[in-house]
Design a protein around this motif. Structure first.
Motif, PDB file in Angstrom:
ATOM      1  N   PRO A   1      -7.947 -12.646  -2.761  1.00  0.00           N
ATOM      2  CA  PRO A   1      -6.551 -12.196  -2.873  1.00  0.00           C
ATOM      3  C   PRO A   1      -6.407 -10.826  -3.528  1.00  0.00           C
ATOM      4  CG  PRO A   1      -6.996 -14.035  -4.371  1.00  0.00           C
ATOM      5  CD  PRO A   1      -8.181 -13.899  -3.486  1.00  0.00           C
ATOM      6  N   ALA A   2      -7.297 -10.494  -4.454  1.00  0.00           N
ATOM      7  CA  ALA A   2      -7.192  -9.189  -5.127  1.00  0.00           C
ATOM      8  C   ALA A   2      -7.305  -8.056  -4.115  1.00  0.00           C
ATOM      9  CB  ALA A   2      -8.270  -9.053  -6.202  1.00  0.00           C
ATOM     10  N   VAL A   3      -8.304  -8.148  -3.218  1.00  0.00           N
ATOM     11  CA  VAL A   3      -8.479  -7.099  -2.211  1.00  0.00           C
ATOM     12  C   VAL A   3      -7.293  -7.088  -1.250  1.00  0.00           C
ATOM     13  CG1 VAL A   3      -9.902  -6.329  -0.277  1.00  0.00           C
ATOM     14  CG2 VAL A   3     -10.988  -7.126  -2.360  1.00  0.00           C
ATOM     15  N   LEU A   4      -6.880  -8.280  -0.809  1.00  0.00           N
ATOM     16  CA  LEU A   4      -5.784  -8.351   0.168  1.00  0.00           C
ATOM     17  C   LEU A   4      -4.500  -7.740  -0.391  1.00  0.00           C
ATOM     18  CD1 LEU A   4      -6.259 -11.886   1.797  1.00  0.00           C
ATOM     19  CD2 LEU A   4      -6.980  -9.664   2.640  1.00  0.00           C
ATOM     20  N   PHE A   5      -4.189  -8.031  -1.663  1.00  0.00           N
ATOM     21  CA  PHE A   5      -2.966  -7.487  -2.249  1.00  0.00           C
ATOM     22  C   PHE A   5      -3.099  -5.994  -2.529  1.00  0.00           C
ATOM     23  CE2 PHE A   5      -1.995 -11.996  -3.304  1.00  0.00           C
ATOM     24  CZ  PHE A   5      -0.818 -12.060  -2.587  1.00  0.00           C
ATOM     25  N   SER A   6      -4.311  -5.606  -2.911  1.00  0.00           N
ATOM     26  CA  SER A   6      -4.552  -4.187  -3.164  1.00  0.00           C
ATOM     27  C   SER A   6      -4.259  -3.355  -1.912  1.00  0.00           C
ATOM     28  CB  SER A   6      -6.002  -3.991  -3.608  1.00  0.00           C
ATOM     29  OG  SER A   6      -6.381  -2.646  -3.461  1.00  0.00           O
ATOM     30  N   ARG A   7      -4.583  -3.907  -0.747  1.00  0.00           N
ATOM     31  CA  ARG A   7      -4.372  -3.175   0.507  1.00  0.00           C
ATOM     32  C   ARG A   7      -2.901  -2.896   0.782  1.00  0.00           C
ATOM     33  NH1 ARG A   7      -9.077  -3.269   3.717  1.00  0.00           N
ATOM     34  NH2 ARG A   7     -10.731  -3.267   2.165  1.00  0.00           N
ATOM     35  N   LEU A   8      -2.034  -3.811   0.299  1.00  0.00           N
ATOM     36  CA  LEU A   8      -0.596  -3.601   0.499  1.00  0.00           C
ATOM     37  C   LEU A   8      -0.144  -2.306  -0.190  1.00  0.00           C
ATOM     38  CD1 LEU A   8       1.389  -6.945   0.189  1.00  0.00           C
ATOM     39  CD2 LEU A   8       1.502  -5.271   2.023  1.00  0.00           C
ATOM     40  N   ILE A   9      -0.802  -1.996  -1.311  1.00  0.00           N
ATOM     41  CA  ILE A   9      -0.463  -0.761  -2.027  1.00  0.00           C
ATOM     42  C   ILE A   9      -1.238   0.412  -1.452  1.00  0.00           C
ATOM     43  CG2 ILE A   9      -0.447   0.378  -4.283  1.00  0.00           C
ATOM     44  CD1 ILE A   9      -0.605  -2.508  -5.500  1.00  0.00           C
ATOM     45  N   THR A  10      -2.555   0.234  -1.327  1.00  0.00           N
ATOM     46  CA  THR A  10      -3.399   1.379  -0.968  1.00  0.00           C
ATOM     47  C   THR A  10      -3.341   1.707   0.521  1.00  0.00           C
ATOM     48  OG1 THR A  10      -5.330  -0.047  -0.716  1.00  0.00           O
ATOM     49  CG2 THR A  10      -4.998   0.954  -2.858  1.00  0.00           C
ATOM     50  N   GLY A  11      -2.944   0.735   1.359  1.00  0.00           N
ATOM     51  CA  GLY A  11      -2.838   1.012   2.800  1.00  0.00           C
ATOM     52  C   GLY A  11      -1.833   2.111   3.090  1.00  0.00           C
ATOM     53  N   PRO A  12      -0.542   1.874   2.744  1.00  0.00           N
ATOM     54  CA  PRO A  12       0.462   2.926   2.967  1.00  0.00           C
ATOM     55  C   PRO A  12       0.159   4.197   2.172  1.00  0.00           C
ATOM     56  CG  PRO A  12       1.513   0.822   2.523  1.00  0.00           C
ATOM     57  CD  PRO A  12       0.057   0.622   2.267  1.00  0.00           C
ATOM     58  N   LEU A  13      -0.387   4.026   0.968  1.00  0.00           N
ATOM     59  CA  LEU A  13      -0.719   5.186   0.143  1.00  0.00           C
ATOM     60  C   LEU A  13      -1.738   6.083   0.855  1.00  0.00           C
ATOM     61  CD1 LEU A  13      -0.155   6.452  -2.620  1.00  0.00           C
ATOM     62  CD2 LEU A  13      -2.110   5.199  -3.523  1.00  0.00           C
ATOM     63  N   SER A  14      -2.720   5.452   1.503  1.00  0.00           N
ATOM     64  CA  SER A  14      -3.745   6.231   2.202  1.00  0.00           C
ATOM     65  C   SER A  14      -3.122   7.041   3.341  1.00  0.00           C
ATOM     66  CB  SER A  14      -4.841   5.303   2.738  1.00  0.00           C
ATOM     67  OG  SER A  14      -4.361   4.508   3.803  1.00  0.00           O
ATOM     68  N   VAL A  15      -2.097   6.479   3.982  1.00  0.00           N
ATOM     69  CA  VAL A  15      -1.426   7.212   5.069  1.00  0.00           C
ATOM     70  C   VAL A  15      -0.730   8.447   4.511  1.00  0.00           C
ATOM     71  CG1 VAL A  15       0.325   7.081   6.875  1.00  0.00           C
ATOM     72  CG2 VAL A  15      -1.128   5.110   6.416  1.00  0.00           C
ATOM     73  N   VAL A  16      -0.070   8.271   3.356  1.00  0.00           N
ATOM     74  CA  VAL A  16       0.626   9.404   2.744  1.00  0.00           C
ATOM     75  C   VAL A  16      -0.369  10.500   2.357  1.00  0.00           C
ATOM     76  CG1 VAL A  16       2.014  10.131   0.768  1.00  0.00           C
ATOM     77  CG2 VAL A  16       2.511   7.961   1.891  1.00  0.00           C
ATOM     78  N   ILE A  17      -1.481  10.093   1.732  1.00  0.00           N
ATOM     79  CA  ILE A  17      -2.507  11.073   1.334  1.00  0.00           C
ATOM     80  C   ILE A  17      -3.034  11.804   2.561  1.00  0.00           C
ATOM     81  CG2 ILE A  17      -4.797  11.348   0.318  1.00  0.00           C
ATOM     82  CD1 ILE A  17      -4.170   8.891  -1.405  1.00  0.00           C
ATOM     83  N   ALA A  18      -3.339  11.039   3.610  1.00  0.00           N
ATOM     84  CA  ALA A  18      -3.881  11.648   4.835  1.00  0.00           C
ATOM     85  C   ALA A  18      -2.854  12.576   5.475  1.00  0.00           C
ATOM     86  CB  ALA A  18      -4.278  10.551   5.825  1.00  0.00           C
ATOM     87  N   TYR A  19      -1.581  12.191   5.392  1.00  0.00           N
ATOM     88  CA  TYR A  19      -0.524  13.031   5.968  1.00  0.00           C
ATOM     89  C   TYR A  19      -0.465  14.378   5.253  1.00  0.00           C
ATOM     90  CZ  TYR A  19       4.095  14.491   7.535  1.00  0.00           C
ATOM     91  OH  TYR A  19       5.141  15.210   8.083  1.00  0.00           O
ATOM     92  N   VAL A  20      -0.504  14.305   3.918  1.00  0.00           N
ATOM     93  CA  VAL A  20      -0.490  15.549   3.141  1.00  0.00           C
ATOM     94  C   VAL A  20      -1.739  16.375   3.427  1.00  0.00           C
ATOM     95  CG1 VAL A  20      -0.557  16.490   0.796  1.00  0.00           C
ATOM     96  CG2 VAL A  20       0.938  14.557   1.306  1.00  0.00           C
ATOM     97  N   ALA A  21      -2.884  15.672   3.548  1.00  0.00           N
ATOM     98  CA  ALA A  21      -4.151  16.366   3.793  1.00  0.00           C
ATOM     99  C   ALA A  21      -4.226  16.957   5.194  1.00  0.00           C
ATOM    100  CB  ALA A  21      -5.320  15.420   3.559  1.00  0.00           C
ATOM    101  N   SER A  22      -3.340  16.506   6.085  1.00  0.00           N
ATOM    102  CA  SER A  22      -3.420  16.991   7.467  1.00  0.00           C
ATOM    103  C   SER A  22      -2.639  18.287   7.668  1.00  0.00           C
ATOM    104  CB  SER A  22      -2.902  15.921   8.440  1.00  0.00           C
ATOM    105  OG  SER A  22      -1.495  15.833   8.369  1.00  0.00           O
ATOM    106  N   PHE A  23      -1.949  18.760   6.629  1.00  0.00           N
ATOM    107  CA  PHE A  23      -1.216  20.007   6.760  1.00  0.00           C
ATOM    108  C   PHE A  23      -2.201  21.138   7.081  1.00  0.00           C
ATOM    109  CE2 PHE A  23       2.319  18.455   3.692  1.00  0.00           C
ATOM    110  CZ  PHE A  23       2.870  17.749   4.738  1.00  0.00           C
TER     111      PHE A  23
END
Lengths: 195, 179
Positions: B153-175
């Protein structure tokens, strides 16, 4: 070849038979297109992949993957400065040298409370690494290659995307490791209180 | 004479070792290509053929364009993939991620999705990575059963936070990429 050219001068089949014949051509067309894509992949990616995989496999054999075990022991230490080692450097080296799925065995050097975080961190890197080092996860290349194919189609270079994927991946697994370690600690504390 | 012999044996061993290593590496590579890479290429080629020739492609394009063409859509995709009940189901063999990645690639190639979205898309379609494999992965790391109990459960719940966060980071990094 002449047979096909001659066919143009003959009247197209009409009626029901014509419709069926058209359907058959459409049916074959799907696989012709698929075959063309397959041939493109075989001719485009595969030769490079064969040579790259061979070179990296040989390199890993010469260096010896057991060398990174010492780093695993070091990464288990407490302290802020060991976070980047544990959730960036160690997963990167583990995935590079041991590849998916053996990379996760590096978790055995860490204390129990860090193991889920290390797994999370390492498993999240098995795709970002494939842009530059496909040997690490040859069975799941198309997460990257699928999207990269579109970029190639547009006539753009892949270096930019591959490098950014690799670097952003490192940042993401670092954050993932920290967050998961924190969640694990909280859940362990809760469990300890309940017991 | 003995010294020369010893030297020759030493050189022979060294060369033999290097050649043997390279040869074994080549053998491993061909094995991997036949076992892992070619089967997936065949599968992917069929899907691309189907998408390009039939109308399925245009139909998918309509759906995907709204989701993958902008950052909000990608965030929605990443949250859905990270839902703790869904993520273990979407994980196995990364088949879903690979098929979706290929479909996105086709749409990028056709110009329906801007190329700079490629980087955030790579993270948006993949927050479920390894969620099916947590108990096995932890067992490979010689974790205790109690750790597995908490770790899943720790990994599964962590993904709820880090999943969308990774998209935001990648979006900023794609500039600045492909623009």
């Amino acid at each position: 070849m002449n047979i096909f050219l001659a066919a143009d001068t003959v009247a197209e089949p009409e009626g029901v038979w014509g419709a069926i014949a058209g359907g058959a051509e459409y049916f074959i067309g799907i696989f012709n297109q698929g075959g063309e894509v397959f041939f493109g992949l075989m001719g485009g990616i595969l030769p490079t992949l064969v040579v790259l995989l061979t070179a990296v496999n040989a390199l890993i054999r010469i260096i010896g993957p057991e060398k990174i075990e010492a780093l695993g022991v070091k990464a288990a230490q407490p302290g802020l400065q060991w976070y980047p080692v544990r959730y960036m450097l160690l997963p990167f080296l583990a995935v590079f040298f041991l590849t998916n799925p053996m990379a996760y065995t590096m978790g055995r050097f860490l204390p129990e409370r860090m193991k889920p975080a290390f797994y999370d961190s390492a498993v999240s890197y098995v795709h970002p690494i494939t842009g530059l080092f496909p040997h690490a996860n040859p069975g799941e290349l198309f997460v990257y290659l699928g999207i990269a194919a579109g970029i190639t189609e547009l006539g753009l270079g892949l270096g930019d995307l591959a490098l950014r994927y690799l670097l952003v991946g490192l940042v993401v697994i670092f954050i993932r490791g920290i967050v998961t370690e924190w969640i694990t600690a909280r859940m362990l504390a809760k469990k300890g209180a309940a017991a | 004479m003995d010294g020369l012999n010893a030297l020759l044996v030493k050189i022979g061993r060294g060369v033999g070792g290097v050649v043997g290593t390279l040869y074994q590496a080549g053998r491993d590579t061909i094995d991997t290509i036949i076992r892992n890479i070619l089967p997936f290429m065949a599968f992917i080629s069929f899907i691309i053929g189907l998408v390009l020739v039939t109308g399925v492609g245009d139909w998918i394009a309509q759906g995907i364009k709204g989701l993958a063409g902008n950052i909000v859509g990608l965030l929605i995709v990443s949250v859905v993939c990270a839902i703790p009940v869904l993520s273990p189901l979407l994980g196995p063999g990364a088949v879903i991620a690979q098929v979706v990645g290929t479909l996105l690639g086709v749409e990028i190639g056709r110009g329906n999705i801007p190329p700079q979205m490629a980087l955030p898309a790579l993270f948006a379609i993949n927050p479920q990575v390894g969620c099916d494999f947590i108990p096995v992965g932890l067992a490979l790391g010689e974790a205790e059963p109690e750790t597995v109990e908490v770790g899943v459960p720790a990994v599964l719940f962590s993904r709820l936070i880090t999943g969308p966060l990774s998209v935001v980071i990648a979006y900023v990094a794609s500039f600045g990429m492909y623009s």
